[in-house]
Design a protein around this motif. Sequence first.
Motif, PDB file in Angstrom:
ATOM      1  N   GLU A  26       0.823  -1.198   0.000  1.00 27.34           N
ATOM      2  CA  GLU A  26       0.000   0.000   0.000  1.00 27.34           C
ATOM      3  C   GLU A  26       0.864   1.257   0.000  1.00 27.34           C
ATOM      4  O   GLU A  26       1.954   1.282   0.558  1.00 27.34           O
ATOM      5  CB  GLU A  26      -0.917   0.012   1.235  1.00 27.34           C
ATOM      6  CG  GLU A  26      -1.937  -1.114   1.275  1.00 27.34           C
ATOM      7  CD  GLU A  26      -1.385  -2.358   1.952  1.00 27.34           C
ATOM      8  OE1 GLU A  26      -0.143  -2.444   2.117  1.00 27.34           O
ATOM      9  OE2 GLU A  26      -2.179  -3.233   2.308  1.00 27.34           O
ATOM     10  N   SER A  31       2.155   2.554   3.340  1.00 25.91           N
ATOM     11  CA  SER A  31       2.905   1.619   4.167  1.00 25.91           C
ATOM     12  C   SER A  31       4.382   1.667   3.813  1.00 25.91           C
ATOM     13  O   SER A  31       4.758   1.948   2.678  1.00 25.91           O
ATOM     14  CB  SER A  31       2.398   0.176   3.956  1.00 25.91           C
ATOM     15  OG  SER A  31       1.079   0.030   4.382  1.00 25.91           O
ATOM     16  N   ILE A  83      -7.902   4.660  16.690  1.00 25.00           N
ATOM     17  CA  ILE A  83      -8.376   4.607  15.301  1.00 25.00           C
ATOM     18  C   ILE A  83      -7.283   4.061  14.390  1.00 25.00           C
ATOM     19  O   ILE A  83      -7.522   3.241  13.508  1.00 25.00           O
ATOM     20  CB  ILE A  83      -8.842   6.002  14.848  1.00 25.00           C
ATOM     21  CG1 ILE A  83     -10.089   6.422  15.626  1.00 25.00           C
ATOM     22  CG2 ILE A  83      -9.117   6.021  13.342  1.00 25.00           C
ATOM     23  CD1 ILE A  83     -10.496   7.871  15.408  1.00 25.00           C
ATOM     24  N   GLN A  84      -6.050   4.521  14.619  1.00 24.61           N
ATOM     25  CA  GLN A  84      -4.925   4.036  13.825  1.00 24.61           C
ATOM     26  C   GLN A  84      -4.694   2.545  14.053  1.00 24.61           C
ATOM     27  O   GLN A  84      -4.400   1.789  13.119  1.00 24.61           O
ATOM     28  CB  GLN A  84      -3.657   4.809  14.206  1.00 24.61           C
ATOM     29  CG  GLN A  84      -2.406   4.363  13.483  1.00 24.61           C
ATOM     30  CD  GLN A  84      -1.207   5.228  13.826  1.00 24.61           C
ATOM     31  OE1 GLN A  84      -1.132   6.368  13.387  1.00 24.61           O
ATOM     32  NE2 GLN A  84      -0.289   4.712  14.618  1.00 24.61           N
ATOM     33  N   MET A 139      -6.953   0.327  14.844  1.00 21.03           N
ATOM     34  CA  MET A 139      -8.021  -0.406  14.156  1.00 21.03           C
ATOM     35  C   MET A 139      -7.699  -0.552  12.676  1.00 21.03           C
ATOM     36  O   MET A 139      -7.916  -1.611  12.081  1.00 21.03           O
ATOM     37  CB  MET A 139      -9.360   0.310  14.341  1.00 21.03           C
ATOM     38  CG  MET A 139      -9.924   0.195  15.731  1.00 21.03           C
ATOM     39  SD  MET A 139     -11.520   1.039  15.869  1.00 21.03           S
ATOM     40  CE  MET A 139     -12.032   0.482  17.496  1.00 21.03           C
ATOM     41  N   ARG A 140      -7.187   0.502  12.090  1.00 22.50           N
ATOM     42  CA  ARG A 140      -6.810   0.457  10.673  1.00 22.50           C
ATOM     43  C   ARG A 140      -5.715  -0.590  10.447  1.00 22.50           C
ATOM     44  O   ARG A 140      -5.772  -1.394   9.525  1.00 22.50           O
ATOM     45  CB  ARG A 140      -6.322   1.842  10.247  1.00 22.50           C
ATOM     46  CG  ARG A 140      -5.650   1.909   8.883  1.00 22.50           C
ATOM     47  CD  ARG A 140      -5.322   3.370   8.552  1.00 22.50           C
ATOM     48  NE  ARG A 140      -4.381   3.463   7.464  1.00 22.50           N
ATOM     49  CZ  ARG A 140      -3.067   3.526   7.621  1.00 22.50           C
ATOM     50  NH1 ARG A 140      -2.558   3.487   8.842  1.00 22.50           N
ATOM     51  NH2 ARG A 140      -2.266   3.606   6.591  1.00 22.50           N
ATOM     52  N   LEU A 141      -4.719  -0.572  11.320  1.00 21.71           N
ATOM     53  CA  LEU A 141      -3.626  -1.528  11.210  1.00 21.71           C
ATOM     54  C   LEU A 141      -4.129  -2.952  11.430  1.00 21.71           C
ATOM     55  O   LEU A 141      -3.750  -3.877  10.717  1.00 21.71           O
ATOM     56  CB  LEU A 141      -2.556  -1.165  12.245  1.00 21.71           C
ATOM     57  CG  LEU A 141      -1.256  -1.967  12.276  1.00 21.71           C
ATOM     58  CD1 LEU A 141      -0.125  -1.075  12.783  1.00 21.71           C
ATOM     59  CD2 LEU A 141      -1.376  -3.181  13.178  1.00 21.71           C
ATOM     60  N   SER A 142      -4.980  -3.141  12.433  1.00 17.17           N
ATOM     61  CA  SER A 142      -5.495  -4.467  12.753  1.00 17.17           C
ATOM     62  C   SER A 142      -6.349  -5.023  11.621  1.00 17.17           C
ATOM     63  O   SER A 142      -6.268  -6.205  11.277  1.00 17.17           O
ATOM     64  CB  SER A 142      -6.320  -4.410  14.040  1.00 17.17           C
ATOM     65  OG  SER A 142      -6.840  -5.679  14.361  1.00 17.17           O
ATOM     66  N   HIS A 143      -7.179  -4.160  11.026  1.00 18.30           N
ATOM     67  CA  HIS A 143      -8.030  -4.594   9.922  1.00 18.30           C
ATOM     68  C   HIS A 143      -7.191  -5.033   8.725  1.00 18.30           C
ATOM     69  O   HIS A 143      -7.496  -6.026   8.067  1.00 18.30           O
ATOM     70  CB  HIS A 143      -8.976  -3.464   9.523  1.00 18.30           C
ATOM     71  CG  HIS A 143      -9.876  -3.805   8.375  1.00 18.30           C
ATOM     72  ND1 HIS A 143     -10.942  -4.666   8.508  1.00 18.30           N
ATOM     73  CD2 HIS A 143      -9.859  -3.423   7.064  1.00 18.30           C
ATOM     74  CE1 HIS A 143     -11.547  -4.788   7.344  1.00 18.30           C
ATOM     75  NE2 HIS A 143     -10.913  -4.050   6.458  1.00 18.30           N
ATOM     76  N   ARG A 144      -6.124  -4.301   8.480  1.00 16.59           N
ATOM     77  CA  ARG A 144      -5.269  -4.616   7.329  1.00 16.59           C
ATOM     78  C   ARG A 144      -4.538  -5.936   7.520  1.00 16.59           C
ATOM     79  O   ARG A 144      -4.417  -6.740   6.598  1.00 16.59           O
ATOM     80  CB  ARG A 144      -4.256  -3.494   7.111  1.00 16.59           C
ATOM     81  CG  ARG A 144      -3.236  -3.788   6.021  1.00 16.59           C
ATOM     82  CD  ARG A 144      -2.274  -2.633   5.826  1.00 16.59           C
ATOM     83  NE  ARG A 144      -2.963  -1.441   5.366  1.00 16.59           N
ATOM     84  CZ  ARG A 144      -2.359  -0.281   5.123  1.00 16.59           C
ATOM     85  NH1 ARG A 144      -1.064  -0.159   5.317  1.00 16.59           N
ATOM     86  NH2 ARG A 144      -3.048   0.759   4.698  1.00 16.59           N
ATOM     87  N   ASP A 174     -16.446  -2.351  16.726  1.00 18.51           N
ATOM     88  CA  ASP A 174     -15.778  -2.184  15.439  1.00 18.51           C
ATOM     89  C   ASP A 174     -15.462  -0.723  15.135  1.00 18.51           C
ATOM     90  O   ASP A 174     -15.065  -0.376  14.033  1.00 18.51           O
ATOM     91  CB  ASP A 174     -16.613  -2.788  14.314  1.00 18.51           C
ATOM     92  CG  ASP A 174     -18.004  -2.184  14.218  1.00 18.51           C
ATOM     93  OD1 ASP A 174     -18.310  -1.258  15.008  1.00 18.51           O
ATOM     94  OD2 ASP A 174     -18.787  -2.628  13.360  1.00 18.51           O
ATOM     95  N   ASN A 175     -15.652   0.152  16.145  1.00 17.12           N
ATOM     96  CA  ASN A 175     -15.217   1.543  15.997  1.00 17.12           C
ATOM     97  C   ASN A 175     -14.723   2.037  17.344  1.00 17.12           C
ATOM     98  O   ASN A 175     -14.948   1.402  18.386  1.00 17.12           O
ATOM     99  CB  ASN A 175     -16.336   2.437  15.443  1.00 17.12           C
ATOM    100  CG  ASN A 175     -17.529   2.529  16.368  1.00 17.12           C
ATOM    101  OD1 ASN A 175     -17.438   3.132  17.445  1.00 17.12           O
ATOM    102  ND2 ASN A 175     -18.649   1.921  15.987  1.00 17.12           N
TER     103      ASN A 175
END
Length: 257
Positions: free
Chosen positions: A15, A18, A138-139, A141-146, A239-240
């Motif tokens: 990405e 990244s 929030i950051q 969560m983004r990392l974990s989702h990816r 999830d948020n």
Amino acid sequence: MVEIDLVGFFHQMVEDDSGYWLFQAAEGLVSVKYPWQGQDLESLPVEQWLKRVDSRCRSAFQQALYASLSANTAFTCHYCHTEDEWLRIHGVPMAIQGKQVLLASVLPLTIPLINDEAKLRDPQSGLLSASLFRELLIQAMRLSHRNQEPFAILTLHYLSDDAALVCAIVAKVLQQQLRRSDSIAQFSDGELIALLYGASQTAAAAIAEKLSSQLQQQLQGVSLDSFQLGWAYYPEHGDNADTLLAHRLDIKQQLSF
């Protein structure tokens, strides 16, 4: 057979926001780029690159790298180059045209840029502020989702006539017992909160048990009306950011002193 340009090929797979990290085992070369620093892609011997990793985590990084290659398992590690530059690397080893390589993406775990210094830290405890903690959440969560990796929130809530002393003791215990890449904040009056990157429920429970023992030792004799230790897990409890924070004390343990 046409020789594949591994660096160019894998660079297209990572990405844009990244970091890019590629190890070619046969050549002993690392190719790396951190786009948030505006660096060009570099290729250099792995031994030379490892010298750039902070000495506190260099050995752990090297061990995790070679364990991943030998066992053909995912490579995951937190590391830093400087005091304020913690990073998370996540990669997989593979064989391309008979060559062993390890491709990884890198995301920063450092504090987001906030112009208002008052929003960075709580003025009394010196810990991260609640607003900054939410940004880091929030950051995460983004990392974990990816990367399909969990994390945990650990909350310590207390009532005391000597709240400043309790806060100082609890903060010191957290800073000593948690990893340097974990984030600790003063979330509200009488409440500290920590973000444990990459921690599963099993790992978080083990950390909570260790903290309970240390806190009971350090707070012995201190005036306390109540002390609760709670935790929430992503994505099980939300999830948020706001939902997850609302459930931060769903699983809790009452400590007695």
